[in-house]
Write an enzyme that holds these catalytic residues in place. Structure first.
Site, PDB file in Angstrom:
ATOM      1  N   HIS A   1       0.703  -1.213  -0.026  1.00  0.00           N
ATOM      2  CA  HIS A   1       0.058  -0.018  -0.052  1.00  0.00           C
ATOM      3  C   HIS A   1       0.903   1.278  -0.061  1.00  0.00           C
ATOM      4  O   HIS A   1       0.051   2.319  -0.015  1.00  0.00           O
ATOM      5  CB  HIS A   1      -0.969   0.109   1.160  1.00  0.00           C
ATOM      6  CG  HIS A   1      -1.673  -1.219   1.357  1.00  0.00           C
ATOM      7  ND1 HIS A   1      -2.979  -1.236   0.623  1.00  0.00           N
ATOM      8  CD2 HIS A   1      -1.699  -2.218   1.994  1.00  0.00           C
ATOM      9  CE1 HIS A   1      -3.415  -2.179   0.749  1.00  0.00           C
ATOM     10  NE2 HIS A   1      -2.816  -2.915   1.539  1.00  0.00           N
ATOM     11  N   ARG A   2       2.064   1.102   0.044  1.00  0.00           N
ATOM     12  CA  ARG A   2       2.888   2.330   0.101  1.00  0.00           C
ATOM     13  C   ARG A   2       2.558   3.212  -1.365  1.00  0.00           C
ATOM     14  O   ARG A   2       2.800   4.279  -1.138  1.00  0.00           O
ATOM     15  CB  ARG A   2       4.485   1.884   0.386  1.00  0.00           C
ATOM     16  CG  ARG A   2       5.391   2.909   0.637  1.00  0.00           C
ATOM     17  CD  ARG A   2       6.669   2.518   1.271  1.00  0.00           C
ATOM     18  NE  ARG A   2       6.578   1.873   2.595  1.00  0.00           N
ATOM     19  CZ  ARG A   2       7.218   0.641   2.875  1.00  0.00           C
ATOM     20  NH1 ARG A   2       7.762   0.059   1.633  1.00  0.00           N
ATOM     21  NH2 ARG A   2       7.127   0.222   3.857  1.00  0.00           N
TER      22      ARG A   2
END
Lengths: 716, 351
Positions: free
Chosen positions: B281-282
């Site tokens: 999800h970065r």
């Protein structure tokens, strides 16, 4: 600047504690959260390993957990946080005090999470001589290390697969015995070190040692979430936290408190949780169905199910608890059929040989933390003199390689392996390979590991100190510790510390990876489809071997007009395998460009790490038809020029004495042969093999020999 | 020795993506850095060094080796915590953000910090000697040729880049201090790739190549020779533009906290990340932050879809799973197609 300004933190001194993202504010990843919460409730679950992609909140979750851990009663002034009610596992000092009739001062404090950073040196992990104290008083005192701090707590390792082997060895030793025995730098000390391990890792970066894997009670594999709305929520919360951490934490504090209260309640309820006889049978059925080795999985499933029940507010275990427990206990112990079929996941496979004969498995796993379980089982004690023997009875002792057993398993394994590799290519020699797997799972320390070289050129990681003088690479901390006890007896000088020649200690530094296998693969159109799949099969076999040896592997392919580094040297077999499967073929054969790319890459690697032992494996039919620096519009092969270039590059290789090479001729001989690969081999001073003639087996064998790594364990 | 003026940032010809990525990081340090991939001689290092001149001043605690923020009490280093407890206040000071170099041959103890040798000898006491990570706190950590860095150094970099904390347990000292730095790296992909994990730590990534436009090439040579001839005079010439850019960065920093982003845009960001099958999800977080920063740079307080488009390849190109013989380049049109495809397949699967 104040003198004591940068003093290392002692107990009581402030530590840097950045604001932590609240555990309960994490979106999704329920399985991971559950595994962590269960460990907070019941520390006999022996920790958890979280494996997952990067950027999936692994570390954030573990750090968040610390705030939720229940309180522990401990001896207030004991550096080992002894339990005032458990004399068996007390340190010497607490015992002495108890024996002298002293009332031990008690206090309650939350369970500690001790972080083990990758840069840790051995002395800080196990503890060492307190040189400050020695300088001031002239007496020796033990300075507790991280293991002491972690006693009855949690050791957290981020990126555990990158942890140095020598630290892993220490962890394994202490995890089995629950005792840290220090014999170094003229201090001799022993103290209880019972901790649980919580670790995160990204499998892309390579795997962890199976022995260490086995120390984790639970494991979860996590991946990203693919629902846009949920992802949005993740982004929103993170945004709010980054903007103002304090008010974000405040907003979540009520939820955090509720979870913490629930954990505490579950902890109190746990001893009363009952489990029915029928469920015990169920456990053994589940375990058998997943071909787990030994009984650790059964025990862990039972404990996990009971903890789940306690957390759910029940005093009895239900069938659903078992299923949930299996989900957490089995991932790293069982071999799921489809996974086994898809990829050769050695790490789990090693422990789960289709073993109806589990005898040699499970090295010492049931001792240590579990022995202390239930608080009643006195199978090990804090005293070294009476500590060990009892454990010896309970286990089969150190596992012994049993060739017979390995042979048995090899047959069954062969099938599975062939299935797995089929899509890539026929692989003929599987049996020998499997025996090696089986053996390796039993005896790992001496082999199958990256070759760590002790370096002389002051590079690499400082692992410990030695009295042997070689290169004036001063190990200052160790030197100080050596000098400290004698300070009072030495003549005064202007300096606070009087150091003599005999105190000098030097650093022993280590570097990983001494083998680098670089595959240079011809992906041009002239390589027939059949041979290409054969080639892929052979390379895969070598990749698997490289994985075990923890060698670095690189892959360069050339086709059309260019060569591309598909896989820069790495120890991640997963990527290599995926790339290999996806490797398209077709186009011309820019052999020269391929060789040059390989040369540059190897030179580069050797610059980075002079200790590396590169081996180049060229797989090609040798029919080069594109020269260097040609563009798309070039045609009309001028063979003479093209080969002149190639031989010039070969000369470059020959000048590098450390680079060894193997040429595998992939020419389809039935269509007539140009014999160019053979000439290439001669020019490279390389060993030469014809792919059609050698079975993959021999190729594997060949490369192993060429590696020049005489490893008795691997030779047949 | 007379110090040579650095080549002015605004005098760099072309390479707009790279300049944008660097400026965005100067506005919002939480973008966690940029990786500049490109051939030799494409002004990579020049741009990073030039950026230093544009960096704004920040408020730091006087004499603090970590340059703690006197306003962020929850993030004070142990030393400042002690000072605050003893004296009740911290002495603030304004200082320029720093660019700290991490040389390729740096040893681990220099990077993370170690036992203070001098102090131990003279006083017989243990003291922590801060390393490069301490210097880089709240500044830029610049690694030239980051792909040539030793593996174990990369490991410790990862460790602290991830959490903004450097925990040292070595050589008899145990110390924890803040290490929130903007990681800026340059690399020439021809010399080897970076490990995916380290790639992911760079918030943004730009791919640059030499400029092929003839007029621009001429301009580059002209400017460079002008700079070589008299660097002082050359930078004077560019002072006005430099000042203007610095002002713009400052203004963007000021309005950044007010920038808001609508739900639809966040959903779009998520869809892009999913369509391009990016790990973890970065990427979403980076796209969100980058889009907000771009809006601030355009002196807006509302993120527009175009802001997202502007940052997609910066945020995602290095996070996509790369297939053989595929370039690390994102085609905006393809993204649109992929999202549309995904949406329609989802819609059809519902029925």
């Amino acid at each position: 600047m104040k003198a004591q300004a940068l003093h290392p933190s002692r107990s009581g001194a402030p530590r840097y504690r950045p604001p932590v993202y609240p555990f309960t504010a994490l979106v999704g990843q329920e399985l991971m959260k559950k595994a962590l919460v269960l460990n907070a409730v019941n520390r006999q679950l022996c920790g958890v390993l979280i494996r997952g992609d990067k950027g999936t909140a692994k570390s954030t979750a573990v750090r968040g957990l610390a705030a939720l851990l229940p309180a522990l009663e401990l001896v207030a002034d004991c550096p080992f946080h002894c339990d005032p009610h458990d004399p068996l596992w007390m340190c010497f000092r607490c015992r002495e005090r108890l024996r002298a009739g002293e009332m031990l001062p008690k206090e309650t404090a939350p369970v500690r999470v001790v972080e083990l950073p990758l840069n840790t040196t051995e002395d800080r992990l196990v503890g060492s001589l307190d040189f400050e104290h020695a300088l001031l008083t002239g007496t020796k005192r033990f300075q507790p290390g991280l293991l002491a701090e972690a006693n009855r707590g949690i050791i957290y390792i981020d990126e555990v697969n990158l942890l140095e082997d020598h630290l892993v060895d220490i962890l394994l030793d202490t995890a089995v015995t629950g005792i840290n025995l220090v014999e170094r730098e003229s201090v001799s000390f022993i103290h209880p070190a019972r901790y649980i391990l919580i670790a995160t890792m990204n499998p892309e970066e390579g795997d962890i040692r199976p022995q260490l894997l086995d120390r984790f009670g639970l494991s979860v594999n996590i991946e990203g979430i693919f629902m846009p709305a949920v992802r949005m929520q993740i982004a929103r919360r993170r945004e709010a936290f980054d903007l103002d951490a304090r008010s974000f934490r405040k907003k979540w504090s009520a939820v955090e408190d509720r979870l913490q209260a629930r954990i505490q309640e579950a902890e109190r309820r746990l001893p009363r949780v009952q489990i029915g006889e029928d469920l015990f049978r169920e456990i053994s059925l589940i375990a058998a169905a997943h071909h787990v080795a030994g009984h650790r999985a059964d025990i862990m499933m039972e404990k996990t199910a009971r903890t789940l029940a306690a957390f759910a507010g029940r005093e009895w275990v239900m069938g659903d608890d078992l299923i949930e427990a299996a989900e957490l206990v089995l991932p790293h112990r069982a071999r799921s059929p489809e996974e086994a079929a898809r990829n050769g996941d050695q790490s789990t496979q090693e422990q789960t040989q289709p073993g109806e004969s589990p005898a040699p498995e499970q090295p010492g796993s049931e001792s240590g933390q579990e022995a202390g379980g239930e608080g009643k089982d006195p199978s090990a004690t804090g005293s070294p003199s009476e500590g060990q023997p009892r454990e010896g009875e309970e286990q089969p002792g150190q596992p012994v390689p049993q060739p017979g057993n390995a042979d048995q398993t090899a047959g069954g394994e062969q099938q599975a392996f062939e299935d797995r590799l089929f899509e890539i290519g026929r692989l003929v020699s599987i049996p020998t390979y499997d025996i090696r797997f089986a053996r390796d799972s039993l005896k790992r320390r001496s082999s199958g590991r990256r070759t760590t070289t002790t370096t002389d050129n002051k590079t690499g990681r400082y692992v410990r100190a030695t009295e042997v003088r070689r290169n004036n690479d001063l190990a200052f901390d160790a030197t100080l510790r050596a000098a400290a006890p004698f300070q009072r007896r030495r003549p005064a000088s202007r300096l606070a510390v009087k150091i003599e020649e005999s105190d000098i200690r030097e650093k022993v530094r280590q570097k990983k990876t001494s083998n680098l296998l670089l595959f240079l693969v011809d992906a041009s159109g002239s390589m027939g489809t059949r041979l290409m799949s054969e080639t892929k099969g052979a390379i895969l076999a070598l990749l698997l071997e490289a994985y075990q040896k923890r060698d670095k592997v690189g892959l360069i392919a050339f086709k059309g007009i260019e060569a591309e580094v598909l896989l820069p040297p790495t120890n991640s077999i997963e990527i290599a395998k995926r790339l290999l499967e996806e490797l398209p073929t077709g186009g011309k054969t820019p052999l020269g460009e391929g060789l040059l790319t390989a040369y540059q890459l190897l030179k580069n690697q050797m610059r980075q790490d002079p200790n590396i032992l590169p081996l180049l494996v060229v797989v090609t039919d040798g029919r080069a038809n594109v020269g260097l620096f040609r563009d798309k519009f070039y045609d009309g092969p001028q063979f003479g020029e093209i080969y002149r270039e190639i031989y010039q590059i070969c000369d470059l290789f020959r000048q590098e004495r450390t680079i060894r090479a193997v040429v595998v001729d992939a020419e389809e001989k039935r269509l007539g042969s140009f014999g160019r690969s053979k000439k290439l081999a001669e020019a490279l001073n390389a060993k030469y093999y014809v792919l059609e003639e050698v079975l993959s087996e021999h190729l594997v064998e060949t490369v192993r020999e060429s590696r020049g790594n005489s490893d008795p364990h691997y030779s047949k | 020795m007379k110090e040579r003026a650095v080549f002015p940032f605004s005098a760099i010809v072309g390479q707009d993506k790279m300049k944008l990525a660097l400026i965005l990081n100067a506005i919002n340090p939480r973008l966690s850095g940029v990786l500049i991939r490109g051939e030799k001689g494409t002004a990579k290092s020049t741009a990073v060094r030039a950026l230093a001149a544009l960096l704004p001043e920040i408020e730091v605690v006087k004499d603090c080796p970590f340059r703690c923020d006197p306003q962020a009490l929850e993030k004070l280093c142990p030393r400042c915590q002690e000072t605050l407890a003893e004296q009740g206040h911290l002495h603030p000071l304004r200082e320029k953000m720093r660019v700290v170099d991490l040389p390729i041959n740096a040893t681990e103890d220099r990077v993370v910090g170690t036992l203070d040798l001098e102090h131990a000898i003279q006083k017989g006491e243990k003291r922590f000697e801060p390393g490069v990570l301490a210097d880089a706190n709240r500044g830029i950590l610049y690694v030239d040729e980051v792909n040539l860095l030793d593996d174990h150094i990369v490991d410790v970099l990862l460790d602290s880049a991830a959490m903004g904390v450097n925990t040292v347990e070595r050589e008899g000292v145990s110390y924890t201090h803040p290490a929130e730095f903007i990681l800026v790296g340059t690399m020439n992909p021809e010399e080897g790739e970076l490990r995916p994990q380290l790639l992911d730590r760079f918030g943004l990534c730009v791919h640059i190549s030499g400029i092929t436009n003839q007029a621009q090439r001429v301009e580059i040579v002209k400017r460079w020779s002008g700079y070589e001839l008299d660097s002082g005079a050359f930078s004077m010439e560019w002072q006005a533009q430099e000042h203007q850019l610095a002002e713009r960065i400052l203004a963007a920093r000021r309005i950044f906290p007010q920038v808001v982003i609508a739900d639809e845009i966040l959903i779009r960001i998520a869809n892009i990340a999913i369509a391009l099958s990016v790990d973890g999800h970065r990427s979403d977080l980076v796209m969100m932050k980058a889009a907000k920063t771009i809006a601030a740079f355009h002196s807006r307080t509302v993120v527009e879809p175009s802001d997202v488009d502007e940052c997609v390849d910066l945020a995602l190109s290095h996070r996509m799973r790369k297939r053989p013989f595929e370039e690390m380049v994102i085609d905006p049109k393809r993204i649109e197609e992929m999202i549309a495809e995904r949406m329609s397949s989802r819609a059809s699967s519902r029925y």
